[in-house]
Scaffold this motif. Structure first.
Motif, short mmCIF file in Angstrom:
data_model
loop_
_atom_site.label_atom_id
_atom_site.label_comp_id
_atom_site.label_asym_id
_atom_site.label_seq_id
_atom_site.Cartn_x
_atom_site.Cartn_y
_atom_site.Cartn_z
N ILE A 91 1.05 -1.02 -0.09
CA ILE A 91 0.54 0.13 -0.23
C ILE A 91 0.39 1.22 -0.07
N GLN A 92 1.71 1.37 1.14
CA GLN A 92 2.64 2.59 1.11
C GLN A 92 3.64 2.88 -0.49
N GLN A 93 3.80 1.50 -1.06
CA GLN A 93 4.68 0.98 -2.27
C GLN A 93 3.57 2.20 -3.63
N ALA A 95 1.11 3.81 -3.05
CA ALA A 95 0.94 5.03 -2.43
C ALA A 95 2.35 6.91 -3.13
N THR A 96 3.52 6.03 -2.65
CA THR A 96 4.92 7.22 -3.10
C THR A 96 4.49 7.00 -4.79
N ASP A 97 4.72 5.66 -5.56
CA ASP A 97 3.74 5.90 -6.64
C ASP A 97 3.34 6.82 -7.49
N LEU A 98 2.03 6.25 -7.22
CA LEU A 98 1.10 7.07 -7.35
C LEU A 98 0.86 8.56 -7.13
N HIS A 99 1.52 8.94 -5.79
CA HIS A 99 2.25 10.72 -5.29
C HIS A 99 0.25 10.92 -4.36
N LEU A 100 -0.17 9.75 -3.78
CA LEU A 100 -1.13 9.71 -3.37
C LEU A 100 -1.00 10.51 -1.74
N PRO A 101 -1.25 11.18 -0.96
CA PRO A 101 -1.02 11.51 0.66
C PRO A 101 -1.38 10.96 1.64
N LEU A 102 -0.73 9.69 1.16
CA LEU A 102 -1.36 8.79 2.27
C LEU A 102 0.15 7.29 3.20
N CYS A 217 -7.90 -4.48 -6.10
CA CYS A 217 -7.50 -4.20 -5.44
C CYS A 217 -6.71 -2.93 -5.96
N PRO A 218 -6.63 -1.94 -4.78
CA PRO A 218 -5.61 -0.57 -6.29
C PRO A 218 -4.14 -0.41 -5.57
N TRP A 219 -4.19 -1.54 -5.19
CA TRP A 219 -2.56 -0.96 -5.00
C TRP A 219 -1.54 -1.79 -5.55
N GLY A 220 -2.87 -3.17 -6.26
CA GLY A 220 -1.88 -3.68 -6.79
C GLY A 220 -1.36 -5.72 -6.56
N ALA A 221 -2.64 -5.59 -5.80
CA ALA A 221 -2.38 -6.84 -5.31
C ALA A 221 -3.73 -7.36 -5.08
#
Length: 230
Positions: A91-93, A95-102, A217-221
């Motif tokens: 999830i963190q990866q 969010a970082t790749d997609l430039h989300l504030p998460l 799943c939006p974080w690629g899982a």
């Protein structure tokens, strides 16, 4: 597909669309950061997936910080603990790749709050339905410390939980008894400066599983482990 199946599918899409609209309205209503409680279970996964998709849809309008908070009680089954830790990393990866504030946070109980610290160190009896000290000590207290660090900077937070009326009669009664404000928020009973939102409170268990089955799943899982777990 029969007309009855189409009606059910349409109802499900309407439910999801309504949840996303409510989340977006809540997101823009004030400057309080969000904390999404993520246990890795089906309900918290739905909440996190809805929030993640909302942030994706908002794009550059997604400026308010969202924290994903998980608790490793250190007494979970090893495969479950591994699944949650792995999910947080993914999830963190994403969010970082997609430039989300998460951002993701994984908390653990201190030695004094741990199961064995209480059982052996303090002489506590094993948790029971009459003395359920485990949730407060191993989950709530570590989470509260993490949330307090956020509130020191931002003043208060909105805590998003996956609780639902249909989970159990007791859960339904507890939720009905809470006093909520005009935006459907209620104060958390153990964490100061935290207002609670329950975006899927009215969803049935079938609604939950249908959403997880139909929505990538939006974080690629994927949810293979989650489905097997239940």
């Amino acid at each position: 597909m029969s007309s009855e199946q189409l009606a059910v599918k349409s109802s499900s899409h309407s439910l999801v669309g309504s949840a996303l609209e409510d989340l977006e309205s809540l997101y823009h209503a004030d400057s309080r950061p969000w904390v999404v409680a993520f246990s890795g279970g089906k309900d918290s996964t739905v909440i996190l997936q809805l929030v993640f998709n909302m942030l994706l849809a908002l794009g550059k309008r997604a400026t308010k910080k969202v924290f994903v908070l998980s608790s490793d009680t250190q007494v979970e089954a090893p495969n479950v603990a591994e699944y949650v830790a792995s999910a947080l990393n993914r999830i963190q990866q994403a969010a970082t790749d997609l430039h989300l504030p998460l951002s993701t946070i994984l908390v653990r109980p201190s030695p004094a709050e741990s199961y064995w610290g209480k059982l052996i160190g303090k002489g506590y009896p094993p948790p029971s339905r009459w003395f359920r000290w485990c949730t407060s000590n191993m989950k709530i207290k570590p989470s509260r410390r993490a949330i307090e660090e956020i509130t020191l900077k931002h003043g208060s937070v909105i805590l998003l939980l996956g609780t639902r009326f249909a989970e159990s009669p007791q859960r339904g009664r507890t939720m009905q008894a809470r006093e909520i404000n005009s935006r459907g928020l209620n104060p958390h009973h153990e964490i100061p400066n935290a207002l609670v939102a329950t975006p899927i409170a009215d969803w049935t268990t079938d609604d939950v599983w249908e959403y997880l089955s139909d929505s990538p799943c939006p974080w690629g899982a994927d949810h293979a482990f989650l489905f097997a777990l239940y």
